[in-house]
Design an enzyme around this catalytic site. Structure first.
Site, short mmCIF file in Angstrom:
data_model
loop_
_atom_site.label_atom_id
_atom_site.label_comp_id
_atom_site.label_asym_id
_atom_site.label_seq_id
_atom_site.Cartn_x
_atom_site.Cartn_y
_atom_site.Cartn_z
N LYS A 40 0.82 -1.22 0.00
CA LYS A 40 0.00 0.00 0.00
C LYS A 40 0.85 1.27 0.00
O LYS A 40 0.34 2.36 -0.21
CB LYS A 40 -0.96 0.01 1.19
CG LYS A 40 -0.33 0.22 2.54
CD LYS A 40 -1.43 0.40 3.59
CE LYS A 40 -0.80 0.68 4.94
NZ LYS A 40 -1.76 0.81 6.00
N GLY A 45 9.30 -1.19 2.31
CA GLY A 45 8.69 -1.05 3.64
C GLY A 45 9.37 0.00 4.50
O GLY A 45 10.02 0.93 3.99
N GLY A 185 15.66 3.94 23.45
CA GLY A 185 15.94 2.61 22.90
C GLY A 185 16.87 2.81 21.71
O GLY A 185 17.46 3.88 21.56
N GLU A 206 14.41 9.16 29.42
CA GLU A 206 14.20 7.71 29.34
C GLU A 206 13.61 7.22 30.68
O GLU A 206 14.14 7.51 31.74
CB GLU A 206 15.56 7.02 29.05
CG GLU A 206 15.61 5.53 29.28
CD GLU A 206 14.59 4.73 28.49
OE1 GLU A 206 14.46 4.95 27.28
OE2 GLU A 206 13.90 3.89 29.11
N THR A 272 10.14 8.21 20.62
CA THR A 272 10.44 6.84 20.12
C THR A 272 10.26 5.88 21.29
O THR A 272 11.20 5.53 21.98
CB THR A 272 11.87 6.74 19.58
OG1 THR A 272 12.77 7.29 20.55
CG2 THR A 272 12.06 7.47 18.28
N VAL A 273 8.99 5.50 21.49
CA VAL A 273 8.69 4.66 22.66
C VAL A 273 8.22 3.26 22.24
O VAL A 273 7.57 2.57 23.01
CB VAL A 273 7.62 5.33 23.55
CG1 VAL A 273 8.19 6.56 24.23
CG2 VAL A 273 6.37 5.69 22.75
N ASP A 315 7.57 -7.82 11.87
CA ASP A 315 7.22 -7.04 13.07
C ASP A 315 5.86 -7.40 13.65
O ASP A 315 5.55 -6.98 14.77
CB ASP A 315 7.21 -5.54 12.72
CG ASP A 315 8.62 -4.96 12.62
OD1 ASP A 315 9.59 -5.74 12.66
OD2 ASP A 315 8.75 -3.72 12.51
N HIS A 447 46.04 -9.77 9.90
CA HIS A 447 46.59 -8.74 10.78
C HIS A 447 46.97 -7.52 9.96
O HIS A 447 47.51 -7.67 8.88
CB HIS A 447 47.83 -9.29 11.49
CG HIS A 447 48.48 -8.28 12.38
ND1 HIS A 447 47.93 -7.90 13.59
CD2 HIS A 447 49.61 -7.55 12.23
CE1 HIS A 447 48.71 -6.99 14.16
NE2 HIS A 447 49.74 -6.76 13.36
C1 FAD Z 1 14.13 4.59 12.35
C2 FAD Z 1 14.23 3.09 12.29
C3 FAD Z 1 15.46 2.48 12.20
C4 FAD Z 1 15.55 1.10 12.12
N1 FAD Z 1 16.79 0.54 12.04
C5 FAD Z 1 16.90 -0.81 11.96
C6 FAD Z 1 18.17 -1.42 11.84
O1 FAD Z 1 19.21 -0.75 11.83
N2 FAD Z 1 18.23 -2.77 11.73
C7 FAD Z 1 17.10 -3.54 11.76
O2 FAD Z 1 17.21 -4.76 11.66
N3 FAD Z 1 15.88 -2.98 11.87
C8 FAD Z 1 15.74 -1.64 11.97
N4 FAD Z 1 14.51 -1.08 12.05
C9 FAD Z 1 13.34 -1.97 12.12
C10 FAD Z 1 12.95 -2.46 10.72
O3 FAD Z 1 12.71 -1.37 9.89
C11 FAD Z 1 11.72 -3.35 10.83
O4 FAD Z 1 11.95 -4.37 11.76
C12 FAD Z 1 11.40 -3.97 9.47
O5 FAD Z 1 11.15 -2.98 8.51
C13 FAD Z 1 10.21 -4.90 9.59
O6 FAD Z 1 9.98 -5.47 8.36
P1 FAD Z 1 8.54 -6.00 7.94
O7 FAD Z 1 8.71 -6.59 6.59
O8 FAD Z 1 7.96 -6.81 9.03
O9 FAD Z 1 7.61 -4.71 7.86
P2 FAD Z 1 7.76 -3.25 7.23
O10 FAD Z 1 9.12 -2.91 6.83
O11 FAD Z 1 7.04 -2.37 8.19
O12 FAD Z 1 6.91 -3.38 5.90
C14 FAD Z 1 5.54 -3.61 5.92
C15 FAD Z 1 4.95 -3.14 4.61
O13 FAD Z 1 3.59 -3.58 4.56
C16 FAD Z 1 2.80 -2.57 3.95
N5 FAD Z 1 1.41 -2.79 4.38
C17 FAD Z 1 0.90 -2.72 5.64
N6 FAD Z 1 -0.41 -3.03 5.64
C18 FAD Z 1 -0.74 -3.31 4.36
C19 FAD Z 1 -1.95 -3.68 3.70
N7 FAD Z 1 -3.09 -3.85 4.37
N8 FAD Z 1 -1.92 -3.88 2.37
C20 FAD Z 1 -0.76 -3.71 1.66
N9 FAD Z 1 0.40 -3.35 2.23
C21 FAD Z 1 0.41 -3.16 3.55
C22 FAD Z 1 3.42 -1.28 4.47
O14 FAD Z 1 3.11 -0.19 3.61
C23 FAD Z 1 4.90 -1.62 4.47
O15 FAD Z 1 5.54 -1.24 3.28
C24 FAD Z 1 14.37 0.31 12.13
C25 FAD Z 1 13.12 0.92 12.20
C26 FAD Z 1 13.04 2.30 12.28
C27 FAD Z 1 11.68 2.93 12.36
#
Ligand code: FAD
Length: 470
Positions: A40, A45, A185, A206, A272-273, A315, A447
């Site tokens: 969407k 993502g 965090g 925090e 960021t909680v 997630d 090394h």
């Molecule tokens: C600022 C920040 C920094 C981060 N840094 C790190 C890092 O350094 N290392 C790390 O491992 N993780 C990091 N993360 C966490 C990481 O981004 C997430 O864990 C990861 O993106 C999760 O992947 P995902 O595929 O579960 O979901 P997402 O990446 O959230 O993707 C989900 C996708 O589903 C789509 N979607 C949702 N509902 C629907 C629907 N009904 N129909 C169609 N599409 C839909 C959304 O638009 C989105 O594009 C960070 C997160 C943030 C916010």
């Protein structure tokens, strides 16, 4: 809206094209399935667009600026280092664009159909995909939900022009003079540090006892020490944020610490909680998938939900919300659908913070291992005794290896120091491969490299360290 549309049939439908969904889609296609991925928003993502990647670009730029100004120890004095923040943003968006374009190419190359719109369950074989104008029904044999998460919003701190979530903080068009961060965090700490390096006065509030609660105190205290050394960072722990007053030009945040009420003014407040799963707007009630009361979807060891043809990853399921975990689960789900005998094994999932110094952990910490009843040895080696770290002038930190006493099996490792984020992979591999400390100690490491510290800690574990006195 098209009424009575003809359903399009697919083998595996993937909802969401983040690091969970796009990886699952590619693996499913590689295994011979006809795959449709519904997104969407934007391919990639959260991770590629507003998470891992842009945050690391901002952190890297901030770090460059900071080190350019402060390399006197190496005889380098720069009097007039400046930042063009619009260029920083351009650089960051350029990286995002390259990667999201790459994902589009990979999906196309693997013959995955990409559909843009919002997916909503009709029943356990059908979703409706809607965009602003149209609606189309898809019928699938299996579905992988990878809809990700979004920032938690607390009622007293509604997001606005001045009260930002991580996405807002990543997209600021100017360097704030002052920034308050509620929640230290990994996301809050990383973004707060990036701006502190650009010269922003940063105040962390925090609630917990320490920042970066997921890491051992001996690791997070190095980060605290470095942040405090900058001179423009204040950290309040065991502090409860109470409220925010917002004006056109800034915010006034009130908080309580040690029974005393304090307030701090800033240009912006970053909250960021934590993050909440995107499981509330998918129509999951139509299919009866079991969830926890936090909206986390329950899965088995093959990422299968309580409904046998519905899988969930990333997630929205239990475990640390990290991109590499989402991708790993994506591969497991796709392979399980293809009938392969696969199972999730979470032991060697690394966790990394791109702080200063970087922190990384994989497998058990010493405490976790002891709590689980393992009789372990923790063997530490300092970066201060590593030639490469000294020559980089980045010798803060250590590597700790957790090994089983009975046989030296490596079951965990923690690194605080330069390139911890990269070096943790060797230890993840060691755990996955069932290696002992002796295996690592006997592996010739080039090394002078930071990686030698892994061999040295393994030598400590087997009782024969060369570069520290026993
Ligand atoms: C600022 C920040 C920094 C981060 N840094 C790190 C890092 O350094 N290392 C790390 O491992 N993780 C990091 N993360 C966490 C990481 O981004 C997430 O864990 C990861 O993106 C999760 O992947 P995902 O595929 O579960 O979901 P997402 O990446 O959230 O993707 C989900 C996708 O589903 C789509 N979607 C949702 N509902 C629907 C629907 N009904 N129909 C169609 N599409 C839909 C959304 O638009 C989105 O594009 C960070 C997160 C943030 C916010």
């Amino acid at each position: 809206m098209v009424v009575g549309d003809f359903p399009i049939e697919t083998d595996t439908l993937v909802i969401g094209a983040g690091p969970g969904g796009y990886v699952a889609a590619i693996r499913a296609a590689q295994l011979g399935q006809k795959v449709t991925v519904v997104e969407k928003g934007t391919l990639g993502g959260v991770c590629l667009n507003v998470g891992c990647i842009p945050s690391k670009a901002l952190i890297a730029a901030g770090h460059r600026y900071e080190t350019a100004k402060h390399s006197e120890d190496m005889g380098i004095k720069a009097d007039n280092v400046t930042v063009d923040f619009s260029k920083v943003q351009e650089f960051k968006q350029g990286v995002v664009k390259k990667l999201t374009g790459g994902v589009a190419g990979l999906l196309k190359g693997n013959k995955v159909d990409v559909v843009y719109g919002e997916a909503y369950f009709v029943d356990n074989e059908t979703v409706k995909v809607m965009d602003e104008k149209n609606s189309q029904t898809y019928k699938f044999k299996n579905v992988i939900i990878a809809s990700g998460s979004r920032p938690i919003e607390i009622p007293a701190f509604k997001y606005s022009k001045r009260v930002l979530d991580s996405t807002g903080a990543l997209n600021l068009q100017e360097i704030p003079k002052k920034l308050v961060v509620i929640g230290a965090g990994y996301i809050g700490t990383e973004l707060g540090t990036a701006y502190a390096n650009f010269g922003t006065e940063v105040t962390f509030i925090e609630a917990g006892d320490d920042i970066l609660a997921g890491f051992e105190k001996q690791m997070s205290s190095l980060v605290v020490r470095n942040l405090k050394k900058k001179g423009n960072v204040e950290i309040f722990t065991k502090a409860m944020a109470k409220g925010v007053e917002e004006s056109d030009t800034g915010v006034k945040v009130t908080f309580e610490v040690n029974g005393e009420e304090k307030s701090v003014e800033a240009d912006y407040l970053l909250v960021t909680v934590g993050r909440r799963p995107n499981t509330d707007e998918l129509g999951l009630e139509q299919v009866g998938v079991e969830m926890t009361d936090r909206g986390i979807i329950k899965i088995d060891k093959q990422c299968r939900t309580s409904v046998s043809n519905i899988y969930a990853i990333g997630d929205i399921v239990e475990g640390p919300p990290l991109a590499h975990k989402a991708s790993y689960e994506g591969k497991i789900a796709a392979e399980a659908i293809a009938g392969e005998k696969v199972e999730i094994d979470y032991l060697a999932i690394p966790a990394v913070v791109f702080s200063e110094p970087e922190l990384a952990s994989v497998g058990y910490t010493e405490k976790q291992a002891k709590d689980e009843g393992f009789d372990v040895t923790a063997s530490k080696f300092p970066f201060a005794a590593n030639g490469r770290a000294l020559s980089l002038n980045e010798s803060d930190g250590f590597l700790k290896l957790v090994t089983r006493k009975e046989d030296g099996l490596v079951i965990g490792a923690q690194i605080a120091g330069p390139s911890a984020s990269d070096m943790i992979s060797e230890l993840g591999l060691a755990i996955e491969a069932g290696m002992t400390a002796e295996d690592i100690a006997m592996t010739i490491h080039a090394h002078p490299t930071l990686g030698e510290i892994t061999m040295e800690a393994a030598e400590v574990a087997i009782g024969s360290p060369i570069h520290i006195v026993k």
